[in-house]
Write a protein that holds these residues in place. Structure first.
Motif, short mmCIF file in Angstrom:
data_model
loop_
_atom_site.label_atom_id
_atom_site.label_comp_id
_atom_site.label_asym_id
_atom_site.label_seq_id
_atom_site.Cartn_x
_atom_site.Cartn_y
_atom_site.Cartn_z
N ASP A 178 0.69 -1.19 0.00
CA ASP A 178 -0.13 0.28 0.31
C ASP A 178 0.81 1.38 0.33
N ASN A 179 0.41 2.26 -0.07
CA ASN A 179 1.09 3.81 -0.08
C ASN A 179 1.94 4.25 1.44
N SER A 180 1.19 3.27 2.55
CA SER A 180 1.41 3.72 3.47
C SER A 180 2.75 2.93 4.51
N ALA A 181 4.01 3.53 5.70
CA ALA A 181 5.21 3.23 5.40
C ALA A 181 5.27 3.56 6.82
N ARG A 182 6.05 2.99 7.87
CA ARG A 182 6.29 3.89 9.02
C ARG A 182 8.13 4.13 9.66
N TYR A 183 7.94 4.69 10.18
CA TYR A 183 9.89 4.99 9.74
C TYR A 183 9.36 5.68 11.10
N ALA A 184 10.73 5.27 11.63
CA ALA A 184 11.23 4.80 13.14
C ALA A 184 12.55 5.04 13.40
N GLY A 185 12.17 5.94 14.91
CA GLY A 185 14.19 5.99 15.56
C GLY A 185 14.12 5.63 16.81
N GLY A 186 15.25 5.64 17.79
CA GLY A 186 15.15 5.79 18.73
C GLY A 186 16.37 5.79 19.69
N ILE A 187 17.47 6.30 20.89
CA ILE A 187 18.17 6.17 21.15
C ILE A 187 18.57 5.74 22.46
N SER A 188 19.43 4.71 23.22
CA SER A 188 19.05 4.12 23.97
C SER A 188 20.50 4.64 25.22
N LEU A 189 20.26 4.79 25.92
CA LEU A 189 21.59 5.79 26.61
C LEU A 189 21.91 4.88 28.01
N HIS A 190 23.45 4.54 28.38
CA HIS A 190 23.58 3.47 29.73
C HIS A 190 24.75 4.57 30.59
N PRO A 191 24.06 5.28 31.19
CA PRO A 191 25.16 6.77 32.23
C PRO A 191 25.34 5.88 33.28
N ILE A 192 24.80 5.09 33.83
CA ILE A 192 25.70 3.75 34.75
C ILE A 192 24.86 2.96 34.63
N LYS A 193 26.20 2.77 35.49
CA LYS A 193 26.18 0.43 35.34
C LYS A 193 24.13 -0.14 36.25
N ASN A 194 23.60 -0.42 35.08
CA ASN A 194 22.50 -0.85 35.40
C ASN A 194 21.26 -0.58 35.06
N THR A 195 21.20 0.84 34.51
CA THR A 195 20.25 1.85 33.90
C THR A 195 20.21 2.11 32.73
N VAL A 196 19.12 2.46 32.66
CA VAL A 196 19.00 2.57 30.86
C VAL A 196 18.29 4.09 31.27
N PHE A 197 18.06 5.13 29.55
CA PHE A 197 16.93 5.79 29.46
C PHE A 197 16.70 5.95 28.21
N ARG A 198 15.75 5.51 27.38
CA ARG A 198 15.45 5.52 25.61
C ARG A 198 13.93 6.51 25.76
N ILE A 199 14.22 6.80 24.29
CA ILE A 199 13.50 8.48 24.20
C ILE A 199 13.60 7.63 22.31
N TYR A 200 12.44 7.54 21.67
CA TYR A 200 11.84 6.81 20.73
C TYR A 200 10.53 7.48 20.12
N GLY A 201 10.73 7.33 18.98
CA GLY A 201 9.20 8.80 18.13
C GLY A 201 9.18 7.42 16.86
N ASP A 202 7.59 7.74 16.60
CA ASP A 202 8.11 7.07 14.56
C ASP A 202 6.91 7.56 13.95
N VAL A 203 6.97 7.77 12.58
CA VAL A 203 6.30 8.63 11.98
C VAL A 203 5.23 7.27 10.94
N TYR A 204 3.49 6.90 10.78
CA TYR A 204 3.20 6.01 10.43
C TYR A 204 2.28 7.16 8.80
N ASN A 205 2.93 7.01 8.00
CA ASN A 205 2.40 7.51 6.67
C ASN A 205 1.04 6.99 6.52
#
Length: 344
Positions: A178-205
Motif C-alpha cells: 500500500d502507500n503507507s509506511a512507518r519510519y522509526a528511530g530510537g536512542i538508548s543511553l546507559h549513563p551508569i551501571k544497570n540503568t537505561v534511558f530511552r527515547i523513541y519516536g515514529d511517523v506512520y504515513n
C-alpha cells in the motif's frame, strides 16, 4: 511501501555477498548450527466480585520455528504462531510470526524481512513478565510488535546505542502493498551501571485504505500522519528490575487530535532462587476532536496487577496473579489469573 522493498532487497544482497566472503574464512573455525524454537503462553482466569461470571482457559502464544546460523555473524529465522488470533467461530488462526535474516557484526545489528520491532523491546525486557501481560504499547495497540521491513542498530560505545526502522506499518497479520509506511528511530543511553534511558519516536504515513471514518463535522483536511513518542527509564540487576514509561500516540487512525497517552510503572524482585514477586500500574487517558460526541477509547482508565512467579525449571514459569481493572474510574473489576510460560 516501495521504499521498504528496495531497502529490504539491498539489505539482503549486502548480507548475502558479505556472508559469502566470510564462509570461506570461517569454514575451518565455525560449524553452522540450527535450533528448534518452541514456546507457548497459557492461562486460566476467573472473575471476582462484579466479574465473577467470567472464567476459562486460554492460549495466547504458540510459537514453533527454526533458527539457523550460517556463520558467526549471519543467521535466519522462521517462526509460525498458532494462537495469534481467532476467527468469529472462536477457532485459532495461524500466522507467520517471523521470517527474517539477521547480520550482527562488531557494532552493527541488522534485520530484514518479517522482523520483531524495537519500539518496546526494552520495556518488555525490564517488565520481565510478558507471558503474564503485554507491555503498555502492545497492550494498548499503539503499534505492532512484528512487521515487514528492516531495522538497523549501531552501538557507538557502552553508553549509547541508536536504531532506525523502516516497515510496512500494519503488522504481520496484514502483509500487503500500500502507500503507507512507518519510519522509526530510537536512542538508548546507559549513563551508569544497570540503568537505561530511552527515547523513541515514529511517523506512520497515512493512506486512504487505512483511515478511520470521520464523524460528522470533519473533512478530509482533518486526516494527518499518525506518530508516537515514547520515553523510558529502567534499572536492572541480578535481583531487581524496575521501569517507568510514558507513551503518547497522536492522530489515532490518522484523525487529527484523536490522541491517547499513558504511564506504566512496574517492578520485579527476586525473593528466592526460584521465586519472584512483581507489580505494575498503568494509567491511560485519551483526547478527541470537538465533533466527537462520545469517548472513543475503551482502554482509558487504570490497571493494577500483583503476582508471584515460580520457576521450577529453566523452561517453565508459573505465575498466579490478581488484576484490578478500572476502565471508567468508578466501576472496577477484579480477576484472578494463573499464567504459564513454557519454552523448549
Amino acid at each position: 511501501m516501495t521504499k521498504i522493498y528496495y531497502l529490504s532487497s539491498i539489505l539482503f544482497l549486502t548480507i548475502f555477498f558479505h556472508s559469502h566472503s566470510l564462509l570461506a574464512q570461517d569454514s575451518l573455525e565455525f560449524k553452522p548450527t540450527g535450533t528448534i524454537i518452541a514456546k507457548g503462553f497459557l492461562d486460566y482466569s476467573t472473575g471476582l466480585g462484579n466479574a465473577e461470571h467470567t472464567s476459562g482457559f486460554d492460549i495466547t502464544r504458540a510459537f514453533l520455528g527454526y533458527n539457523y546460523k550460517f556463520t558467526r555473524t549471519l543467521q535466519a529465522q522462521l517462526v509460525v504462531d498458532g494462537a495469534s488470533g481467532k476467527v468469529s467461530s472462536g477457532s485459532l488462526e495461524v500466522y507467520v510470526r517471523n521470517a527474517f535474516v539477521n547480520w550482527n557484526d562488531k557494532n552493527f545489528n541488522i534485520n530484514g524481512g518479517l522482523i520483531g520491532l524495537l519500539e518496546y523491546n526494552t520495556q518488555e525486557l525490564y517488565w520481565m513478565h510478558r507471558y503474564v501481560l503485554k507491555s503498555y504499547q502492545d497492550l494498548n495497540k499503539m503499534a505492532p510488535s512484528v512487521d515487514l521491513g528492516a531495522s538497523f542498530e549501531y552501538t557507538f560505545n557502552p553508553f549509547i546505542t541508536a536504531d532506525l526502522t523502516f516497515t510496512n506499518g500494519e503488522g504481520y497479520k496484514k502483509v500487503k502493498k500500500d502507500n503507507s509506511a512507518r519510519y522509526a528511530g530510537g536512542i538508548s543511553l546507559h549513563p551508569i551501571k544497570n540503568t537505561v534511558f530511552r527515547i523513541y519516536g515514529d511517523v506512520y504515513n497515512h493512506s486512504e485504505e487505512l483511515r478511520d471514518a470521520l464523524p460528522t463535522g470533519l473533512t478530509g483536511a482533518n486526516y494527518k500522519d499518525q506518530y508516537i513518542l515514547a520515553l523510558f527509564a529502567g534499572y536492572m540487576d541480578k535481583n531487581i528490575s524496575c521501569g517507568i514509561e510514558y507513551n503518547h500516540l497522536y492522530n489515532k487512525g490518522f484523525i487529527e487530535n484523536k490522541n491517547y497517552y499513558g504511564y506504566s510503572v512496574y517492578s520485579s524482585v527476586k525473593v528466592a532462587p526460584k521465586f519472584r514477586v512483581y507489580g505494575r500500574y498503568d494509567l491511560t487517558e485519551s483526547t478527541q476532536p470537538d465533533s466527537f460526541k462520545e469517548p472513543w477509547n475503551d482502554l482509558d482508565g487504570q490497571l493494577m496487577i500483583v503476582g508471584v512467579e515460580f520457576r521450577p525449571a529453566k523452561q517453565l514459569k508459573i505465575s498466579p496473579n490478581i488484576r484490578n481493572l478500572n476502565p471508567t474510574r468508578n466501576k472496577s473489576e477484579q480477576y484472578f489469573y494463573i499464567n504459564i510460560d513454557f519454552n523448549l
